[in-house]
Design an enzyme around this catalytic site. Structure first.
Site, PDB file in Angstrom:
ATOM      1  CG  ASP A   1      18.643  24.854  60.278  1.00 32.90           C
ATOM      2  OD1 ASP A   1      18.102  25.636  59.470  1.00 32.90           O
ATOM      3  OD2 ASP A   1      18.064  24.392  61.264  1.00 32.90           O
TER       4      ASP A   1
ATOM      5  CG  ASN B   1      12.791  17.215  68.827  1.00 35.66           C
ATOM      6  OD1 ASN B   1      12.848  18.416  68.571  1.00 35.66           O
ATOM      7  ND2 ASN B   1      13.526  16.314  68.196  1.00 35.66           N
TER       8      ASN B   1
ATOM      9  CG  HIS C   1      14.656  20.493  66.537  1.00 38.91           C
ATOM     10  ND1 HIS C   1      14.359  19.410  65.735  1.00 38.91           N
ATOM     11  CD2 HIS C   1      14.044  21.553  65.935  1.00 38.91           C
ATOM     12  CE1 HIS C   1      13.627  19.796  64.718  1.00 38.91           C
ATOM     13  NE2 HIS C   1      13.410  21.086  64.815  1.00 38.91           N
TER      14      HIS C   1
ATOM     15  CD  GLU D   1      16.781  16.811  65.929  1.00 43.26           C
ATOM     16  OE1 GLU D   1      15.945  17.238  66.753  1.00 43.26           O
ATOM     17  OE2 GLU D   1      16.461  16.367  64.813  1.00 43.26           O
TER      18      GLU D   1
END
Ligand code: F6R
Length: 240
Positions: A67, A136, A138, A143
């Site tokens: 990314d 979280n 991801h 996400e």
């Protein structure tokens, strides 16, 4: 999914580096999928050491990173291109023209995503994909959502991720709110996936990767459907 629990961050980093080094020795022309963030820094340090000692070579290696922030120039000191140059590429015998990070300045992010996926496929797909995990769940910047994307795409970062990543920027307001990330399908095409996780704040995610459920609201749980995943974590991440 295989779990290896190490005593600490250093041990985790060395165990991760050994898996990459073994691939480089058995398949010198391999394709690596790479991650940024704090977690793989120690592994990259160990790979630099091994390269310097002549134990491994990156001469024929091709890399694709997961990314990149959007919009962000590659020479910005918080870009993931900058991170990779600084932590690995500038210090090993890799041919930089074979290292790839999504273009954080792409005028047409959808076209950039499609071209990135095609390039990964044309390169023969990733042999080992390195992943960190967000608090979280991801992976890349996929996400938690009701539905996840298959291919590389432009995405919005959650407030939780912006908050977590603000430690690298002057202020939270400076953190880009978007990123171009490999999609779940791109990640799942890798022949092998190596997940690294360190610290208590990753325990929630590790716990949810250990049970028998998958949910788009904890994207890392989808890795349970991949046939060859190794999770290397430290005791703090494993036990909480
Ligand atoms: C980085 C990436 C992210 C990180 C994750 C964990 O390229 O795709 O998914 O792996 O945010 O970050 P750290 O390692 O800083 O806790």
């Amino acid at each position: 999914m295989k779990f290896i629990v190490c005593e600490n961050y250093e041990e985790m980093s060395k165990a991760g580096a050994k898996i990459i080094a073994d691939l480089l020795k058995s398949k010198p022309k391999c394709v690596l999928g790479l991650a940024t963030g704090s977690t793989p820094v120690g592994m990259y340090e160990e790979l630099r050491r091994m390269n310097k000692a002549g134990e491994i070579t990156f001469k024929d290696v091709t890399t694709y990173n997961l990314d990149e922030y959007y919009p962000l120039a590659p020479d910005h000191d918080q870009s993931y291109r900058y991170f990779m140059n600084h932590n690995l590429f500038d210090h090993v015998d890799i041919d930089k023209s074979r290292t790839h990070v999504p273009n954080g300045l792409a005028e047409d992010p959808a076209a950039e995503g499609a071209a990135y996926d095609k390039a990964v496929e044309d390169a023969g797909n990733v042999d080992i994909q390195v992943l960190g995990v967000g608090q979280n769940g991801h992976i890349g910047f996929n996400e938690p959502e009701d539905a996840l994307y298959v291919g590389t795409h432009l995405t919005s970062l959650t407030d939780n991720t912006i908050e977590a990543n603000s430690r690298f920027f002057a202020s939270k307001a400076d953190v880009p709110t978007k990123a171009i990330t490999m999609g779940m399908g791109t990640i799942m095409k890798a022949r092998k996936i190596l997940v690294l996780a360190s610290g208590k704040n990753k325990h929630y995610v590790i716990e949810n990767m250990l049970n028998d459920r998958i949910t788009c609201h904890i994207p890392s749980t989808l890795l349970k459907t991949h046939p060859d995943v190794i999770v290397i974590c430290d005791r703090a991440a494993f036990e909480g």
